[in-house]
Design an enzyme around this catalytic site. Structure first.
Site, PDB file in Angstrom:
ATOM      1  N   LEU A 129       0.890  -1.195  -0.241  1.00 22.05           N
ATOM      2  CA  LEU A 129       0.283   0.065  -0.389  1.00 22.05           C
ATOM      3  C   LEU A 129       0.704   1.518  -0.443  1.00 22.05           C
ATOM      4  O   LEU A 129       0.333   2.100  -0.792  1.00 22.05           O
ATOM      5  CB  LEU A 129      -1.059   0.149   0.878  1.00 22.05           C
ATOM      6  CG  LEU A 129      -1.745   1.511   1.279  1.00 22.05           C
ATOM      7  CD1 LEU A 129      -2.861   1.651   0.907  1.00 22.05           C
ATOM      8  CD2 LEU A 129      -2.736   1.216   2.578  1.00 22.05           C
ATOM      9  N   ALA A 130       1.842   1.134   0.285  1.00 24.04           N
ATOM     10  CA  ALA A 130       3.032   2.342   0.305  1.00 24.04           C
ATOM     11  C   ALA A 130       4.300   1.454   0.733  1.00 24.04           C
ATOM     12  O   ALA A 130       5.025   0.599   1.659  1.00 24.04           O
ATOM     13  CB  ALA A 130       2.662   3.189   1.530  1.00 24.04           C
ATOM     14  N   SER A 131       5.476   2.427   0.300  1.00 18.20           N
ATOM     15  CA  SER A 131       6.618   1.824   0.866  1.00 18.20           C
ATOM     16  C   SER A 131       7.666   2.996   1.067  1.00 18.20           C
ATOM     17  O   SER A 131       7.402   4.232   0.649  1.00 18.20           O
ATOM     18  CB  SER A 131       7.166   1.385  -0.023  1.00 18.20           C
ATOM     19  OG  SER A 131       8.682   0.837   0.478  1.00 18.20           O
ATOM     20  N   SER A 133      11.771   3.472   3.348  1.00 10.45           N
ATOM     21  CA  SER A 133      13.087   3.626   3.789  1.00 10.45           C
ATOM     22  C   SER A 133      13.185   2.416   4.398  1.00 10.45           C
ATOM     23  O   SER A 133      14.149   1.922   4.484  1.00 10.45           O
ATOM     24  CB  SER A 133      13.805   4.434   3.867  1.00 10.45           C
ATOM     25  OG  SER A 133      13.715   5.334   5.294  1.00 10.45           O
ATOM     26  N   GLN A 136       7.306  -1.254   5.452  1.00 15.67           N
ATOM     27  CA  GLN A 136       6.438  -1.102   3.824  1.00 15.67           C
ATOM     28  C   GLN A 136       5.430  -1.946   4.739  1.00 15.67           C
ATOM     29  O   GLN A 136       4.792  -2.035   6.119  1.00 15.67           O
ATOM     30  CB  GLN A 136       6.902  -1.640   2.076  1.00 15.67           C
ATOM     31  CG  GLN A 136       7.031  -3.122   2.516  1.00 15.67           C
ATOM     32  CD  GLN A 136       7.400  -3.491   1.727  1.00 15.67           C
ATOM     33  OE1 GLN A 136       8.119  -3.080   0.380  1.00 15.67           O
ATOM     34  NE2 GLN A 136       6.561  -4.886   0.391  1.00 15.67           N
ATOM     35  N   ASP A 291       6.189  13.374  14.964  1.00 13.61           N
ATOM     36  CA  ASP A 291       6.245  12.919  13.323  1.00 13.61           C
ATOM     37  C   ASP A 291       5.238  13.826  13.116  1.00 13.61           C
ATOM     38  O   ASP A 291       4.919  12.371  11.919  1.00 13.61           O
ATOM     39  CB  ASP A 291       6.850  11.562  12.858  1.00 13.61           C
ATOM     40  CG  ASP A 291       7.277  11.539  11.656  1.00 13.61           C
ATOM     41  OD1 ASP A 291       8.088  11.987  10.640  1.00 13.61           O
ATOM     42  OD2 ASP A 291       7.427  10.133  11.287  1.00 13.61           O
TER      43      ASP A 291
END
EC number: 2.7.-.-
Length: 544
Positions: A129-131, A133, A136, A291
């Site tokens: 779905l998202a990656s 560093s 993921q 964050d």
């Protein structure tokens, strides 16, 4: 250094050279070998001479890969160390990399959980779905064998073999950092080794997903049933060091202003709630999500008239103690009151600048830097930049680096940026002022005194029996000293009454200090009671 590390160091150096980063090396005897090395690599040319330095540095870090990208992102928040143009370029670095193979992700998850994915989940999507560093994420849903059957979930997986890559690059960063302070006084001010150490801790913490799980659970509990913030549930039975499973959320990215408006979101309230969420975390909970960039913040599409944030990715958090919170609250209030002496005193009282700091010079330095800020309306003043200005002045007076406050300042800049992106007219001061004043009132008002007495009650009970004897002993000592004072007075009469009075005052002061020292382990009001008793006796004796 191993052959592999040597090759990596060569790659790092040549990458920096191709982007002309070597131009920052000063022409001094200490850098002679570095400059000779640059000439030896004569075939490696600066291929981007037409670009500003900040752009070239950003492109170089982007090319060097995930570890250096995240370093650049962290450095972008240290606006106390870098020029604004450079910090803004580093902030453009995107922590988005190609995903690793979905079959490898499946294998890692199954190894962590101890069985086939189909034992617990249906519809596992091997396409990430998202990656990023470090890790993921993949989607799935609990199968019919689970209590939460049909519930959509997200599985986060640490990249395979990322830890040795991080440790190797960090080791090289330490080598470079140890060399930087020798370049100049400005280079010393960067405290490069401290920066790398802070970065190493952040990265290694992110490699342990159980930390993220614990942080998310704590933040979720802090905002349980809150209309302002929702934190997805963590499924602890499925969480391990390299894999965590959490509730999947469906929200509108906070940066998608057009969709938020089309959904009928109350944008003013949304912006104000962002500030309220932040200050609630700081002053009520002493624990904040550090964050909070746009990629980690969503808005619940339901009930847009009463907008609720959704926060994800709690890998980086900050904590504050009472001293930190007092510094923040009093510094902000003093700043907006333009009481720069109080700002200066706060830094010394906190122990972050040396006790022998010249307060007058410190106050004047704050005045010169902060006063021009008031050329803007209060509603346009940035809290993050105010804090940055305070840090910059304090560093000139040898303030020790406070990592927790640097982290908070970075987060505050994120919050302000998002808030004004959502609602440009956001008045930060009016939104934050009640939090600051309420907290200060609770710390120094009647409530604070009562709370302190309640906390000290066990001590009071323990020492109560000693109180009469302690007062009696103090009075007996006073009688003995008075007798000796009278003897001394007789010998000093020729020198005048004033000197006698001075001696009595000095010795009485010593007695008072002695009493305070004698009872420093007693409850506050009990020690004060003893002191008042002694003072009354001295006063009565003086009248007699």
């Amino acid at each position: 250094m191993t052959c592999k590390n040597t090759r990596r160091l060569y790659q790092i150096i040549t990458t920096f050279l191709r982007y002309g980063i070597d131009e920052i090396i000063p022409d001094i005897p200490l850098t002679r070998h570095a400059r000779l090395g640059r000439k030896a690599l004569f075939w490696v040319r600066n291929q981007h001479k037409d670009q500003p330095f900040g752009v070239r540095l950003r492109l170089a870090l982007q090319e060097l890969g995930p570890v250096w990208i995240k370093l650049g992102q962290m450095l972008s928040t240290r606006r106390d160390l870098f020029e604004p143009e450079l910090a803004e370029q580093l902030a453009l670095l995107q922590d988005s990399v190609e995903p690793f193979d979905g079959k490898s992700a499946r294998q890692i998850i199954e190894q962590a959980l101890g069985g086939s994915l189909e034992t617990w989940f249906d519809e596992f999507d091997e396409q990430a779905l998202a990656s990023a560093s470090i890790a993921q994420v993949h989607t799935a849903k609990f199968n019919q064998n689970q209590p939460l059957a049909g519930k959509d979930v997200v599985l986060k997986v640490i990249r395979p073999d990322i830890e040795p890559i991080i440790k190797a690059d960090i080791a090289l960063m330490y080598r470079l950092a140890s060399w930087i302070p020798r370049l100049s006084n400005d280079a010393k001010r960067l405290r490069a080794t401290e920066v790398v150490r802070e970065y190493e801790k952040t990265l290694l913490d992110e490699l342990d997903l159980t930390r993220e799980m614990a942080n998310a659970i704590r933040l979720r509990n802090n905002f349980e049933n809150s209309e302002m913030l929702y934190v997805p549930e963590m499924y602890q039975d499925f969480c391990h060091k390299n894999v965590i499973v959490m509730e999947r959320i469906y929200g509108i990215p906070v940066s998608d202003v057009e969709t938020l408006k089309a959904n009928g979101t109350d944008m003013k309230l949304l912006a104000e709630r962002g500030v309220q969420v932040f200050f609630t975390q700081v002053f009520r909970d002493s624990f904040f999500h550090a964050d909070m960039h746009a990629g980690n913040i969503f808005v619940n599409p339901n009930h847009p008239e009463n907008p609720q944030y959704i926060g994800i990715d709690c890998g980086i958090v900050g904590t504050l103690n009472q001293n930190d919170k007092r510094y923040l609250a009093e510094s902000f209030v003093a700043f907006f009151n333009r009481d720069y002496r109080r700002v200066a005193l706060m830094h010394v009282e906190s122990g972050w600048t040396p006790p022998d700091t010249d307060i007058d010079a410190f106050e004047q330095a704050f005045r010169e830097v902060c006063e021009p800020i008031f050329a803007k309306p209060l509603s346009e003043i940035s809290f993050g930049h105010v804090l940055l200005n305070l840090f910059n002045v304090a560093r000139e007076f040898n303030m020790e680096v406070q990592p927790q406050l640097v982290l908070l300042q970075k987060t505050l800049l994120y919050i302000e940026g998002l808030g004004r992106q959502v609602y440009p007219q956001l008045d930060l001061w009016q939104t934050a002022k009640p939090f600051l004043q309420n907290w200060l009132n609770e710390q120094v008002g009647v409530k604070a005194i009562l709370r302190d007495l309640k906390q000290r009650a066990p001590q009071f009970r323990e020492h109560f029996a000693e109180f009469p004897e302690a007062v009696f002993n103090a009075l007996q000592q006073q009688k003995q000293i008075n007798f000796r004072l009278d003897e001394l007075n007789k010998t000093l009469q020729a020198q005048g009454r004033q000197k006698s009075h001075n001696v009595r005052s000095i010795v009485s002061g010593v007695i008072i200090l002695g009493v305070l020292w004698r009872f420093d382990d007693l409850p506050l009001w009990l020690s004060c009671g003893t002191l008042v008793t002694v003072l009354l006796v001295l006063l009565l004796q003086r009248k007699s």
